[in-house]
Design an enzyme around this catalytic site. Sequence first.
Site, short mmCIF file in Angstrom:
data_model
loop_
_atom_site.label_atom_id
_atom_site.label_comp_id
_atom_site.label_asym_id
_atom_site.label_seq_id
_atom_site.Cartn_x
_atom_site.Cartn_y
_atom_site.Cartn_z
N ASN A 35 0.81 -1.23 0.00
CA ASN A 35 0.00 0.00 0.00
C ASN A 35 0.84 1.27 0.00
O ASN A 35 0.40 2.30 -0.49
CB ASN A 35 -1.03 -0.01 1.14
CG ASN A 35 -0.39 -0.17 2.49
OD1 ASN A 35 0.76 -0.55 2.62
ND2 ASN A 35 -1.14 0.13 3.53
N GLU A 85 4.55 -4.03 12.36
CA GLU A 85 3.56 -2.96 12.16
C GLU A 85 2.41 -3.57 11.38
O GLU A 85 2.58 -3.94 10.22
CB GLU A 85 4.18 -1.82 11.38
CG GLU A 85 5.51 -1.41 11.97
CD GLU A 85 5.74 0.07 11.90
OE1 GLU A 85 5.57 0.64 10.84
OE2 GLU A 85 6.07 0.65 12.96
N CYS A 106 -3.14 1.41 6.58
CA CYS A 106 -3.28 0.80 7.89
C CYS A 106 -3.94 1.76 8.86
O CYS A 106 -4.65 1.35 9.77
CB CYS A 106 -1.93 0.35 8.42
SG CYS A 106 -0.74 1.67 8.52
P1 NAP Z 1 0.77 -9.14 3.93
O1 NAP Z 1 -0.01 -10.02 3.05
O2 NAP Z 1 0.88 -9.48 5.37
O3 NAP Z 1 2.22 -9.04 3.28
C1 NAP Z 1 3.22 -8.16 3.75
C2 NAP Z 1 4.58 -8.63 3.25
O4 NAP Z 1 4.90 -9.90 3.82
C3 NAP Z 1 4.65 -8.84 1.73
O5 NAP Z 1 5.95 -8.51 1.30
C4 NAP Z 1 4.39 -10.33 1.62
O6 NAP Z 1 4.87 -10.89 0.41
C5 NAP Z 1 5.17 -10.86 2.81
N1 NAP Z 1 4.75 -12.16 3.32
C6 NAP Z 1 3.60 -12.84 3.06
N2 NAP Z 1 3.60 -14.00 3.75
C7 NAP Z 1 4.75 -14.06 4.45
C8 NAP Z 1 5.32 -14.99 5.37
N3 NAP Z 1 4.69 -16.11 5.71
N4 NAP Z 1 6.53 -14.72 5.93
C9 NAP Z 1 7.17 -13.58 5.62
N5 NAP Z 1 6.69 -12.66 4.75
C10 NAP Z 1 5.49 -12.89 4.18
O7 NAP Z 1 0.23 -7.64 3.87
P2 NAP Z 1 -0.22 -6.86 2.56
O8 NAP Z 1 -1.44 -7.54 2.04
O9 NAP Z 1 0.94 -6.68 1.64
O10 NAP Z 1 -0.54 -5.41 3.17
C11 NAP Z 1 -1.73 -5.07 3.80
C12 NAP Z 1 -1.61 -5.15 5.31
O11 NAP Z 1 -0.52 -4.36 5.78
C13 NAP Z 1 -2.82 -4.60 6.02
O12 NAP Z 1 -3.20 -5.48 7.05
C14 NAP Z 1 -2.33 -3.29 6.62
O13 NAP Z 1 -3.03 -2.85 7.75
C15 NAP Z 1 -0.91 -3.60 6.92
N6 NAP Z 1 -0.13 -2.36 7.04
C16 NAP Z 1 0.28 -1.93 8.28
C17 NAP Z 1 1.00 -0.74 8.41
C18 NAP Z 1 1.47 -0.25 9.77
O14 NAP Z 1 2.36 0.57 9.80
N7 NAP Z 1 0.90 -0.71 10.87
C19 NAP Z 1 1.32 0.01 7.28
C20 NAP Z 1 0.91 -0.46 6.05
C21 NAP Z 1 0.19 -1.64 5.93
P3 NAP Z 1 3.89 -10.95 -0.87
O15 NAP Z 1 3.53 -9.57 -1.22
O16 NAP Z 1 4.74 -11.55 -1.91
O17 NAP Z 1 2.71 -11.78 -0.47
#
Ligand code: NAP
Length: 480
Positions: free
Chosen positions: A151, A248, A282
């Site tokens: 994002n 995060e 987020c």
């Molecule tokens: P995600 O599916 O959890 O993926 C985040 C990252 O982790 C991606 O690079 C993903 O790779 C990788 N990943 C996936 N499975 C993994 C595993 N088992 N072990 C290690 N790495 C793994 O999150 P997203 O869909 O990209 O992003 C949306 C989420 O991010 C939302 O829940 C949002 O709230 C959260 N977010 C939080 C913040 C904050 O600061 N609190 C800021 C921004 C976003 P792939 O892309 O290749 O699957």
Amino acid sequence: MERHHNYIAGKWAPSRTGNYYQSHNPACPSQILGEFPRSDAADVDAAVASASTARAIWEQIQAPQRAAILLRFSQLLQDSKDELARIITLEQGKALCESAGEVARAAAEAAFAAGEAVRLSGQTFPSERRGFSCYTVLQPVGVVAAITPWNFPVVSPVRKIAPALACGNTVVLKPASLTPRSAVYLASLLEEAGLPPGVLNLVIGSGECGQRLISDTRVRGISFTGSTAVGVCISEQVAARMAKLQLELGGKNPAIVLDCDDLDGAAQEIVAAAFLCSGQRCTALSRVIVQESQADEIRQHLVKHMEKIRVGNGLDPQTTMGPLVSRHQLETVAGYVRKGLNDQSTLVAGGQQLTESPESEGYYYAPTLFDYVSADSALAQEEIFGPVLPMIRVRNAEQALEVANGARYGLAASLFTGNRHLVDKFVQHVESGMVHVNHGTASQAHVPFGGVKDSGLGAFSIGPTAKDAFTNVKAVYIKW
Ligand code: NAP
Ligand code: MG
């Protein structure tokens, strides 16, 4: 079509698998943006080996020189704002002005991190025993893994890489597989800024690469931003080997409206914070909790401001809200809207997929508002991560706080009120890492950022707390 590679030991390295995947424009999914490595364990191992070797080189570089490299990087980000913003919009979908804002923000955070390199001070202590000096120093953790979501394809990596490098660590970045082009661009800017080979490494690939990275015992620090589900898996795995961890995670951020004397202003702030980045932030406001007596009026103002949103291709200067990032995200949002329609809540606006033009198959969804949502429903409890805003009506301030704190998340919260007494109560009792009064959930480039409960673990990022994630304290006793 351009083929991009990993960046390992200062070289653009083709994937050892020989496999590449194509990335797409969410505004027009038939448009392929480039080919990127589908890396595997061997690529990750090479990147970690490179980061391990480079530790000795980076440790020789004194803090002011590390700061100078990061300041050059910050300047390069500013200089390439237009080009990089276009890349963000093409691969992520957000409106171009938002992308430009993201690059500017990343530059500001990198500049702050540069300064932190020369502010890594410890403490001195008086000694119990004569002839002793006692003090602490901050030391780098070692090799840091940075795993980032789609994002914020620029700010999220920079928020990790810049402070990690400032603190003397070497880094392996695994960006989200939906937004790899921005990460390639960042690696090239760091190279241009004069970062020595191996100090930053980039591995592009699926979550399995992230998985491999966190299980490598040479990786001593992990900074992950993403979903709570993946964060919990990482936390469980890392617990077994005691690596330093910063998570995060998701949010379900409430906008509480109580005794508010400017409902129009409040609605304007709420709409901006709810629908920026198509709600895929987020810190997006994703629940409106409003006292019954003000609910009808704020609802009218919310609808009025939502009607001003121009959904379209992010590259069009008229657009204020782009498409969702992927078909998966679109289907998730549509699924939540179906749930909302199935329970007793009222659909007030939106609620359907949009087609910008007859030939476009972009992932557009209408800004959506539900009223009379029950506080324990999926709409009110789960992170939808899309342009869907539920309204929950409450009787009074006590119930508003109870509902706000009744979700598993605790990232950000906003209160809109003219009542000073409620401000004190809310600031003290709301369970969230960040609290905003009379404005939406917008953070600043030098103020700590993070969450409590299921929204985060470890040191807050941004500002002076970021270094806590990327340094270890060493206590020193010297007998003279
Ligand atoms: P995600 O599916 O959890 O993926 C985040 C990252 O982790 C991606 O690079 C993903 O790779 C990788 N990943 C996936 N499975 C993994 C595993 N088992 N072990 C290690 N790495 C793994 O999150 P997203 O869909 O990209 O992003 C949306 C989420 O991010 C939302 O829940 C949002 O709230 C959260 N977010 C939080 C913040 C904050 O600061 N609190 C800021 C921004 C976003 P792939 O892309 O290749 O699957
Ligand atoms: Mg995901």
